[in-house]
Design a protein around this motif. Structure first.
Motif, PDB file in Angstrom:
ATOM      1  N   SER A   2      84.913  55.760   2.939  1.00 13.01           N
ATOM      2  CA  SER A   2      83.942  54.791   3.419  1.00 13.01           C
ATOM      3  C   SER A   2      83.806  53.635   2.431  1.00 13.01           C
ATOM      4  O   SER A   2      83.960  53.806   1.215  1.00 13.01           O
ATOM      5  N   ILE A   4      81.179  52.418   1.378  1.00  9.48           N
ATOM      6  CA  ILE A   4      80.073  52.635   0.445  1.00  9.48           C
ATOM      7  C   ILE A   4      80.535  53.343  -0.826  1.00  9.48           C
ATOM      8  O   ILE A   4      79.838  53.330  -1.831  1.00  9.48           O
ATOM      9  N   ASN A   5      81.735  53.939  -0.787  1.00 12.92           N
ATOM     10  CA  ASN A   5      82.275  54.636  -1.955  1.00 12.92           C
ATOM     11  C   ASN A   5      83.283  53.811  -2.732  1.00 12.92           C
ATOM     12  O   ASN A   5      83.880  54.310  -3.694  1.00 12.92           O
ATOM     13  N   ARG A 180      74.670  49.004  -0.228  1.00 11.07           N
ATOM     14  CA  ARG A 180      75.279  50.318  -0.404  1.00 11.07           C
ATOM     15  C   ARG A 180      74.265  51.418  -0.064  1.00 11.07           C
ATOM     16  O   ARG A 180      74.592  52.409   0.582  1.00 11.07           O
ATOM     17  N   GLY A 183      73.981  51.740   3.638  1.00 11.22           N
ATOM     18  CA  GLY A 183      75.098  52.493   4.198  1.00 11.22           C
ATOM     19  C   GLY A 183      74.968  53.980   3.969  1.00 11.22           C
ATOM     20  O   GLY A 183      75.358  54.793   4.816  1.00 11.22           O
ATOM     21  N   GLU A 184      74.407  54.359   2.823  1.00 21.40           N
ATOM     22  CA  GLU A 184      74.192  55.774   2.534  1.00 21.40           C
ATOM     23  C   GLU A 184      73.121  56.371   3.443  1.00 21.40           C
ATOM     24  O   GLU A 184      73.241  57.517   3.901  1.00 21.40           O
ATOM     25  N   GLN A 185      72.074  55.603   3.707  1.00 23.74           N
ATOM     26  CA  GLN A 185      70.967  56.111   4.512  1.00 23.74           C
ATOM     27  C   GLN A 185      71.235  56.022   6.011  1.00 23.74           C
ATOM     28  O   GLN A 185      70.662  56.791   6.781  1.00 23.74           O
ATOM     29  N   HIS A 186      72.082  55.082   6.411  1.00 26.39           N
ATOM     30  CA  HIS A 186      72.361  54.871   7.838  1.00 26.39           C
ATOM     31  C   HIS A 186      73.869  55.027   8.060  1.00 26.39           C
ATOM     32  O   HIS A 186      74.626  54.061   8.002  1.00 26.39           O
ATOM     33  N   GLN A 187      74.280  56.257   8.312  1.00 23.54           N
ATOM     34  CA  GLN A 187      75.703  56.535   8.459  1.00 23.54           C
ATOM     35  C   GLN A 187      76.310  55.845   9.677  1.00 23.54           C
ATOM     36  O   GLN A 187      77.531  55.700   9.771  1.00 23.54           O
ATOM     37  N   CYS A 188      75.469  55.386  10.602  1.00 24.69           N
ATOM     38  CA  CYS A 188      75.997  54.642  11.745  1.00 24.69           C
ATOM     39  C   CYS A 188      76.732  53.380  11.296  1.00 24.69           C
ATOM     40  O   CYS A 188      77.644  52.911  11.980  1.00 24.69           O
ATOM     41  N   GLY A 190      77.413  53.093   7.589  1.00 19.84           N
ATOM     42  CA  GLY A 190      78.119  53.511   6.384  1.00 19.84           C
ATOM     43  C   GLY A 190      79.468  54.130   6.652  1.00 19.84           C
ATOM     44  O   GLY A 190      80.376  54.053   5.809  1.00 19.84           O
ATOM     45  N   ALA A 191      79.626  54.743   7.835  1.00 15.34           N
ATOM     46  CA  ALA A 191      80.896  55.394   8.174  1.00 15.34           C
ATOM     47  C   ALA A 191      81.872  54.473   8.879  1.00 15.34           C
ATOM     48  O   ALA A 191      83.007  54.863   9.157  1.00 15.34           O
TER      49      ALA A 191
END
Length: 237
Positions: A2, A4-5, A180, A183-188, A190-191
């Motif tokens: 992702s 975010i990483n 970031r 994106g971690e909190q909202h995987q919709c 973040g993914a």
């Protein structure tokens, strides 16, 4: 993996005002953040914008006309360097985080036009992408939350420290860290792949603009027009 990483780059401006067609850049920053949030590279600029910096703007970012004239570099050379730095980020494939991208990227575009320089789009051959805009994403994932959505408010909501607000470097770093966290909190989001995320923001920004325009016409200005294009407002003829 992702986005975010991975590493993020961020871009921010402080300016003479809020009109992309007439206002000027005073300071700018382009920073790179590693996956752990550490800043691994940065460039900053102080410009002599060639015009008087209004007192209201100076009160926000702390740069006076006299200071900019004494210590700033000529706008034309700085604008070329800033634009090339942003292009370098996008050429590398690193996502570019810009809080309220519609404003910062459009103002940079108009500055290029003012000094007869090639814009980001002209240098890339395509529109700037991938861009990640914390303002657009936050409104998309949490549309009914009350309160302000300025960068300081987003940082408070997502638990990100913001020191020296309205310093271009500090704001750029905070924008990258807060997106970031989003994106971690909202995987919709973040993914998502960067291409899909960019396209989502194009659509979301347009929807948000229609909603805001309708609200303004109902409440304050029957003739209000809110630009729908994102991340760059098209130039008028």
């Amino acid at each position: 993996m992702s986005w975010i990483n991975g590493p993020l780059a961020a871009f921010d401006l402080e300016t003479t005002g809020t009109d992309v067609e007439s206002d000027r850049i005073v300071t700018a920053a382009v920073v790179r953040l590693e996956p752990d949030g550490a800043v691994s590279a940065e460039r900053t600029w102080l410009l002599d914008p060639g015009v008087v910096i209004p007192e209201q703007a100076s009160a926000i970012h702390g740069i006076s006309t006299d200071h900019a004239r004494r210590h700033g570099v000529p706008a034309s050379s700085a604008i070329d360097e800033i634009t090339q730095a942003v292009v370098g980020v996008l050429h590398s494939g690193t996502p570019l985080v810009v809080m309220n991208a519609r404003y910062d990227l459009s103002l940079l575009d108009r500055e290029c036009r003012r000094y007869r320089l090639k814009s980001i789009s002209e240098r890339l051959g395509v529109e700037p992408s991938p861009v990640i805009d914390p303002l657009v994403i936050d409104k998309h994932v949490d549309p009914y939350r009350k309160g302000k959505r300025a960068l300081h408010a987003l940082c408070a909501h997502y638990g990100v420290s913001l020191e020296d607000a309205h310093d271009a470097r500090a704001d750029a770093v905070a924008a990258a860290r807060v997106v970031r966290r989003m994106g971690e909190q909202h995987q919709c989001v973040g993914a998502m792949s960067l291409a899909r995320l960019h396209d989502l923001q194009v659509r979301a920004a347009a929807v948000q603009s229609v909603s805001l325009q309708a609200y303004l016409r109902r409440t304050t200005n029957p003739a209000a027009i809110v630009e729908a294009a994102w991340p760059v407002i098209p130039r008028s003829r």
